[in-house]
Design a protein around this motif. Structure first.
Motif, mmCIF file in Angstrom:
data_model
loop_
_atom_site.group_PDB
_atom_site.id
_atom_site.type_symbol
_atom_site.label_atom_id
_atom_site.label_comp_id
_atom_site.label_asym_id
_atom_site.label_seq_id
_atom_site.Cartn_x
_atom_site.Cartn_y
_atom_site.Cartn_z
ATOM 1 N N LYS A 46 0.828 -1.207 0.000
ATOM 2 C CA LYS A 46 0.000 0.000 0.000
ATOM 3 C C LYS A 46 0.864 1.260 0.000
ATOM 4 O O LYS A 46 0.613 2.195 -0.756
ATOM 5 C CB LYS A 46 -0.912 -0.018 1.229
ATOM 6 N N ALA A 47 1.904 1.295 0.843
ATOM 7 C CA ALA A 47 2.792 2.454 0.907
ATOM 8 C C ALA A 47 3.572 2.621 -0.396
ATOM 9 O O ALA A 47 3.791 3.748 -0.856
ATOM 10 C CB ALA A 47 3.747 2.321 2.082
ATOM 11 N N PHE A 48 3.991 1.518 -1.005
ATOM 12 C CA PHE A 48 4.708 1.586 -2.272
ATOM 13 C C PHE A 48 3.839 2.218 -3.347
ATOM 14 O O PHE A 48 4.280 3.122 -4.048
ATOM 15 C CB PHE A 48 5.152 0.186 -2.716
ATOM 16 N N PHE A 49 2.594 1.768 -3.472
ATOM 17 C CA PHE A 49 1.729 2.315 -4.511
ATOM 18 C C PHE A 49 1.353 3.758 -4.235
ATOM 19 O O PHE A 49 1.216 4.560 -5.150
ATOM 20 C CB PHE A 49 0.495 1.436 -4.711
ATOM 21 N N GLN A 54 2.265 9.400 -5.935
ATOM 22 C CA GLN A 54 2.782 10.742 -5.663
ATOM 23 C C GLN A 54 3.899 11.096 -6.633
ATOM 24 O O GLN A 54 3.963 12.207 -7.156
ATOM 25 C CB GLN A 54 3.287 10.846 -4.223
ATOM 26 N N ARG A 55 4.813 10.156 -6.868
ATOM 27 C CA ARG A 55 5.926 10.406 -7.774
ATOM 28 C C ARG A 55 5.443 10.698 -9.188
ATOM 29 O O ARG A 55 5.941 11.598 -9.861
ATOM 30 C CB ARG A 55 6.868 9.203 -7.788
ATOM 31 N N LYS A 56 4.449 9.957 -9.633
ATOM 32 C CA LYS A 56 3.958 10.121 -11.000
ATOM 33 C C LYS A 56 3.194 11.418 -11.207
ATOM 34 O O LYS A 56 3.274 12.024 -12.262
ATOM 35 C CB LYS A 56 3.028 8.955 -11.368
ATOM 36 N N TRP A 57 2.420 11.840 -10.224
ATOM 37 C CA TRP A 57 1.481 12.923 -10.447
ATOM 38 C C TRP A 57 1.849 14.246 -9.811
ATOM 39 O O TRP A 57 1.215 15.255 -10.087
ATOM 40 C CB TRP A 57 0.087 12.500 -9.990
#
Length: 64
Positions: A46-49, A54-57
């Motif tokens: 869950k934390a990874f996704f 966040q990184r992508k958007w």
């Protein structure tokens, strides 16, 4: 199962994992085990996704 059925099933599983992000999490876990295992625990799924989202958007995502 016949070899062609096995290979077709493996292809479908691999495609599904690539589509839903599971392959990215598995790559992260492998990297973490090789490079960061002494630093504590890896991120949960869950934390990874959440971090990936966040990184992508976040930030500027355009050229101009």
């Amino acid at each position: 199962m016949k070899p062609t059925v096995k290979s077709a099933a493996a292809f479908i599983v691999n495609a599904w994992q690539n589509c839903n992000g599971e392959a990215a999490y598995q790559r992260y876990l492998e990297h973490w085990r090789r490079q960061h295992a002494s630093e504590g625990q890896p991120l949960s799924r869950k934390a990874f996704f959440a971090a990936e989202t966040q990184r992508k958007w976040n930030g500027i995502k355009r050229c101009c």
